[in-house]
Motif scaffolding. Sequence first.
Motif, PDB file in Angstrom:
ATOM      1  N   GLU A  70       0.872  -1.172   0.000  1.00  0.00           N
ATOM      2  CA  GLU A  70       0.000   0.000   0.000  1.00  0.00           C
ATOM      3  C   GLU A  70       0.907   1.219   0.000  1.00  0.00           C
ATOM      4  N   THR A  71       0.619   2.161  -0.889  1.00  0.00           N
ATOM      5  CA  THR A  71       1.508   3.297  -1.036  1.00  0.00           C
ATOM      6  C   THR A  71       0.745   4.570  -1.364  1.00  0.00           C
ATOM      7  N   VAL A  76       3.655   5.380  -6.121  1.00  0.00           N
ATOM      8  CA  VAL A  76       2.936   4.429  -6.974  1.00  0.00           C
ATOM      9  C   VAL A  76       3.614   4.280  -8.334  1.00  0.00           C
ATOM     10  N   TYR A  79       6.278   1.514  -8.236  1.00  0.00           N
ATOM     11  CA  TYR A  79       5.697   0.176  -8.251  1.00  0.00           C
ATOM     12  C   TYR A  79       5.161  -0.183  -9.637  1.00  0.00           C
ATOM     13  N   GLU A  80       4.513   0.751 -10.302  1.00  0.00           N
ATOM     14  CA  GLU A  80       3.994   0.490 -11.644  1.00  0.00           C
ATOM     15  C   GLU A  80       5.133   0.222 -12.631  1.00  0.00           C
ATOM     16  N   SER A  86      -1.802  -1.236  -9.929  1.00  0.00           N
ATOM     17  CA  SER A  86      -2.250  -0.409  -8.813  1.00  0.00           C
ATOM     18  C   SER A  86      -3.758  -0.197  -8.870  1.00  0.00           C
ATOM     19  N   LYS A  88      -6.601   2.306  -6.936  1.00  0.00           N
ATOM     20  CA  LYS A  88      -6.830   3.439  -6.045  1.00  0.00           C
ATOM     21  C   LYS A  88      -7.778   2.998  -4.932  1.00  0.00           C
ATOM     22  N   ARG A  98      -4.315   6.920  -1.589  1.00  0.00           N
ATOM     23  CA  ARG A  98      -3.551   5.700  -1.356  1.00  0.00           C
ATOM     24  C   ARG A  98      -3.860   4.690  -2.446  1.00  0.00           C
ATOM     25  N   PHE A  99      -2.898   3.795  -2.685  1.00  0.00           N
ATOM     26  CA  PHE A  99      -3.027   2.777  -3.720  1.00  0.00           C
ATOM     27  C   PHE A  99      -2.626   1.433  -3.144  1.00  0.00           C
ATOM     28  N   CYS A 101      -0.956  -1.866  -4.440  1.00  0.00           N
ATOM     29  CA  CYS A 101      -0.161  -2.324  -5.581  1.00  0.00           C
ATOM     30  C   CYS A 101       0.042  -3.825  -5.447  1.00  0.00           C
TER      31      CYS A 101
END
Length: 105
Positions: A70-71, A76, A79-80, A86, A88, A98-99, A101
Amino acid sequence: MTALKLYNHNNCTLYTTLQNNGLIGLKISKSYCEILHLSVLPPSQQKGIASQMIYQIINLNPSIEFIIAETDLEAVTFYEKFGFQSIKLPAKYPDTTRFLCIYHV
């Protein structure tokens, strides 16, 4: 101090790089891993260190099928780029996006 309590009491592990320029905090179960913390010192950023730490966790834990984290909006993108998908999340905190992932190994 809160992070140290988390790692001491919840079957979580905190790893550092050999150069002590990056940290990754994890909760690992049989089939998945949750990244709780991931950071690299500013002078060492943009050099692939965070990615290397994730690859190392995957290599050391061959039973892991997916990784979650969670980021925030700022992280984000990292991570992508790594290959995480991801999603939302609904607002947990005021004025904060927050996302979740997810990376399938």
